[in-house]
Write a protein that holds these residues in place. Structure first.
Motif, PDB file in Angstrom:
ATOM      1  N   GLU A   4      10.563   6.587 -17.411  1.00 45.22           N
ATOM      2  CA  GLU A   4       9.328   6.890 -16.907  1.00 45.22           C
ATOM      3  C   GLU A   4       9.121   6.141 -15.523  1.00 45.22           C
ATOM      4  OE1 GLU A   4       6.746   8.111 -18.232  1.00 45.22           O
ATOM      5  OE2 GLU A   4       7.940   8.885 -19.956  1.00 45.22           O
ATOM      6  N   ARG A  40      23.128  17.318  -8.708  1.00 46.27           N
ATOM      7  CA  ARG A  40      22.738  15.989  -8.362  1.00 46.27           C
ATOM      8  C   ARG A  40      23.618  14.932  -8.595  1.00 46.27           C
ATOM      9  NH1 ARG A  40      17.809  18.346 -10.146  1.00 46.27           N
ATOM     10  NH2 ARG A  40      18.443  17.405 -12.173  1.00 46.27           N
ATOM     11  N   LEU A  61       9.996   7.902 -12.297  1.00 43.88           N
ATOM     12  CA  LEU A  61       9.098   8.734 -11.367  1.00 43.88           C
ATOM     13  C   LEU A  61       8.507   8.177 -10.380  1.00 43.88           C
ATOM     14  CD1 LEU A  61       7.381  10.462 -14.814  1.00 43.88           C
ATOM     15  CD2 LEU A  61       9.259  11.372 -13.176  1.00 43.88           C
ATOM     16  N   ASP A  62       8.389   6.891 -10.330  1.00 48.40           N
ATOM     17  CA  ASP A  62       8.009   6.054  -9.282  1.00 48.40           C
ATOM     18  C   ASP A  62       8.733   6.179  -7.812  1.00 48.40           C
ATOM     19  OD1 ASP A  62       6.388   4.462  -7.349  1.00 48.40           O
ATOM     20  OD2 ASP A  62       6.321   2.674  -8.738  1.00 48.40           O
ATOM     21  N   SER A  63       8.502   6.819  -6.908  1.00 53.83           N
ATOM     22  CA  SER A  63       9.109   6.854  -5.676  1.00 53.83           C
ATOM     23  C   SER A  63       9.365   5.476  -4.786  1.00 53.83           C
ATOM     24  CB  SER A  63       8.563   7.742  -4.754  1.00 53.83           C
ATOM     25  OG  SER A  63       7.359   7.343  -4.297  1.00 53.83           O
ATOM     26  N   THR A 112       5.329  -1.024  -6.441  1.00 52.77           N
ATOM     27  CA  THR A 112       5.596  -0.221  -7.572  1.00 52.77           C
ATOM     28  C   THR A 112       4.433  -0.010  -8.688  1.00 52.77           C
ATOM     29  OG1 THR A 112       6.769  -2.188  -8.990  1.00 52.77           O
ATOM     30  CG2 THR A 112       8.196  -0.712  -7.633  1.00 52.77           C
ATOM     31  N   THR A 168      16.450  11.622 -13.657  1.00 54.01           N
ATOM     32  CA  THR A 168      15.278  11.805 -13.291  1.00 54.01           C
ATOM     33  C   THR A 168      15.110  10.913 -11.938  1.00 54.01           C
ATOM     34  OG1 THR A 168      14.329  11.576 -15.689  1.00 54.01           O
ATOM     35  CG2 THR A 168      12.707  11.036 -13.838  1.00 54.01           C
ATOM     36  N   TYR A 169      15.756  10.077 -11.813  1.00 60.82           N
ATOM     37  CA  TYR A 169      15.621   8.951 -10.848  1.00 60.82           C
ATOM     38  C   TYR A 169      16.230   9.695  -9.697  1.00 60.82           C
ATOM     39  CZ  TYR A 169      16.120   4.960  -7.534  1.00 60.82           C
ATOM     40  OH  TYR A 169      16.029   4.081  -6.359  1.00 60.82           O
ATOM     41  N   LYS A 215      16.586  12.707  -9.123  1.00 59.94           N
ATOM     42  CA  LYS A 215      15.382  14.112  -8.851  1.00 59.94           C
ATOM     43  C   LYS A 215      14.588  13.543  -7.964  1.00 59.94           C
ATOM     44  CE  LYS A 215      14.899  16.918 -12.081  1.00 59.94           C
ATOM     45  NZ  LYS A 215      14.287  17.222 -13.388  1.00 59.94           N
ATOM     46  N   MET A 216      13.861  12.402  -8.198  1.00 58.90           N
ATOM     47  CA  MET A 216      12.766  11.966  -7.494  1.00 58.90           C
ATOM     48  C   MET A 216      13.044  11.203  -6.234  1.00 58.90           C
ATOM     49  SD  MET A 216      10.236  12.993  -9.377  1.00 58.90           S
ATOM     50  CE  MET A 216       8.949  12.128  -8.444  1.00 58.90           C
ATOM     51  N   HIS A 217      14.230  10.770  -6.063  1.00 56.52           N
ATOM     52  CA  HIS A 217      14.783   9.931  -4.792  1.00 56.52           C
ATOM     53  C   HIS A 217      15.805  10.672  -4.154  1.00 56.52           C
ATOM     54  CE1 HIS A 217      12.804   7.125  -7.657  1.00 56.52           C
ATOM     55  NE2 HIS A 217      12.620   6.316  -6.372  1.00 56.52           N
TER      56      HIS A 217
END
Length: 428
Positions: free
Chosen positions: A208, A282, A211-213, A167, A244-245, A247-249
């Motif tokens: 924030e 989602r 955003l980390d995949s 991460t 956000t999670y 959306k990114m995952h």
């Protein structure tokens, strides 16, 4: 350091413990010598100087020695020239900075409020980067956790320097800080207001970190659940982080989505967040239904409350309910309710139009066989009339009307009996 020209009574005012006051205790020559600084600081402490002033001196000294620890612009050229020591290897420089940070931690005042939280976070970030001993880092974490409600999100974004974890942010560090603060809050050592600030920081941090995949779902959920539910006055920040999670995952399973969305309390969502959630594909269907149901419940309860309040308080009870509401939130809620009713009416009209159109199409298909149907109807009518006349003519002859196959009236008219005889003779 010039002790003769710096008496204790004229060093710096009591009401401004700033870096300018710290410069009165230190000169540029003592910056490069950590041992001399420790001796000087011990002499200052022996004079009974306030802990916040000692913390200001330590902050000033550490920021001069390691520029990354300063929140101010770079130092003057004179200080930079002093800091430019002869070239040395990277290992020697790393060991020197590591020893310096460990020394700074040991000379911190025992009072946890003596040093600003922002400086402690920068010190902790540098300590993790240099691999300082775990005992010193644990001491820094305790001090940061004590004042976590005064931290800024920018300072909390500490990168992960571990080679094992992938991460970008050190989520485990943030989790330890939050858990320590919650324990202090439960024990009554911190004020109850600070936990609300920490909850906002956690939600912003999660948005924030999402955003980390590489951020795993258990880590995200553990940090989100580290804050007590009652600490969140609103769940808008948590909803934003979860959205956000997701959306990114995109590979999150349906069951994991349900488990994640259980963290959201639909009763604590604002009108804007509820409208966004109602249209968010989602989210699981169950979560969307809960949001809609909660919003409808809040609308009904608010309308009932406004009506009861207007009846008891309004001098003119005959006014329309729309005129009794004065706040913008109430007006917005009433407008939304009216829009919802209009949408329902429009949908009903559309359904009625579709039904009428289908009926018209069915009638148009049957129009082609109209004449054959009319011919069949006429023949059926003539048959009924003939049977009726035959039954009337058989009155008194002993024949049962059921023998003809159709029940006819018993009492007929006289004129019809004559016609029936002629009709029988013509048939014979």
């Amino acid at each position: 350091m010039n002790h003769q020209s710096s008496p204790e009574t004229a060093i710096f005012p009591d009401d401004k413990p700033t870096s300018l006051a710290a410069r009165c205790w230190l000169d540029d020559a003592s910056i490069l010598d950590i041992d001399q600084f420790v001796k000087t600081l011990s002499g200052i402490k022996s004079k009974g100087v306030r802990p916040d002033l000692i913390g200001s001196i330590i902050t000033h000294y550490a920021s001069k020695w390691i520029p990354e620890l300063s929140a101010e612009p770079p130092q003057s050229p004179v200080i930079n020239d002093l800091l430019q020591s002869p070239p040395e290897s990277a290992t020697a420089s790393w060991l020197k900075k590591r020893f310096f940070l460990e020394t700074i931690v040991t000379v911190l005042p025992p009072e946890k409020d003596a040093v600003p939280c922002s400086f402690l976070l920068r010190l902790l970030k540098k300590a993790n980067m240099l691999g300082v001993d775990s005992n010193y880092r644990e001491e820094l974490e305790k001090r940061v956790a004590w004042r976590l409600d005064q931290a800024a999100l920018k300072e909390l974004m500490i990168p992960c320097f571990s080679h094992v974890r992938g991460t970008l942010l050190d989520v485990e560090l943030m989790l330890r800080l939050v858990k320590r603060y919650v324990e202090l809050d439960i024990e009554g050592l911190r004020s109850g207001v600070g936990i609300f600030k920490v909850a906002k920081l956690v939600d912003a941090y999660l948005a924030e970190a999402a955003l980390d995949s590489e951020l795993a779902l258990p880590e995200f959920m553990e940090l989100a659940g580290a804050v007590p539910p009652q600490a969140r006055a609103t769940d808008d920040g948590l909803y934003r982080a979860i959205d956000t999670y997701l959306k990114m995952h995109v590979n999150v399973t349906k069951q994991e989505r349900k488990t994640l969305c259980r963290l959201i309390d639909s009763q604590k969502l604002s009108i804007e967040a509820s409208l966004h959630a109602a249209q968010n594909d989602r989210l699981p269907v169950r979560s969307v239904i809960q949001v809609l149901f909660s919003e409808q419940t809040k609308l009904h309860s608010h309308i009932d409350w406004s009506r009861s309040f207007s009846i008891t308080k309004s001098p003119n009870p005959g006014l329309d309910p729309h005129e009794r509401c004065h706040s913008s939130r109430e007006l917005a809620m009433i407008q939304q309710m009216e829009i919802k009713k209009l949408k329902e009416n429009v949908s009903k009209l559309e359904r009625q139009c579709h039904m009428m159109q289908s009926q018209i199409e069915k009638l148009s298909e049957k129009k082609k066989g109209f004449f054959s149907w009319r011919k069949f109807a006429m023949s059926t009518t003539l048959r009924d009339i003939s049977v009726e006349v035959a039954n009337e003519s058989l009155e008194g002859t002993g024949f049962n009307s059921s023998s003809i196959g159709r029940q006819t009236p018993v009492n007929g008219k006289k004129g019809r009996s004559k016609n029936s005889r002629k009709w029988r003779q013509s048939m014979s």
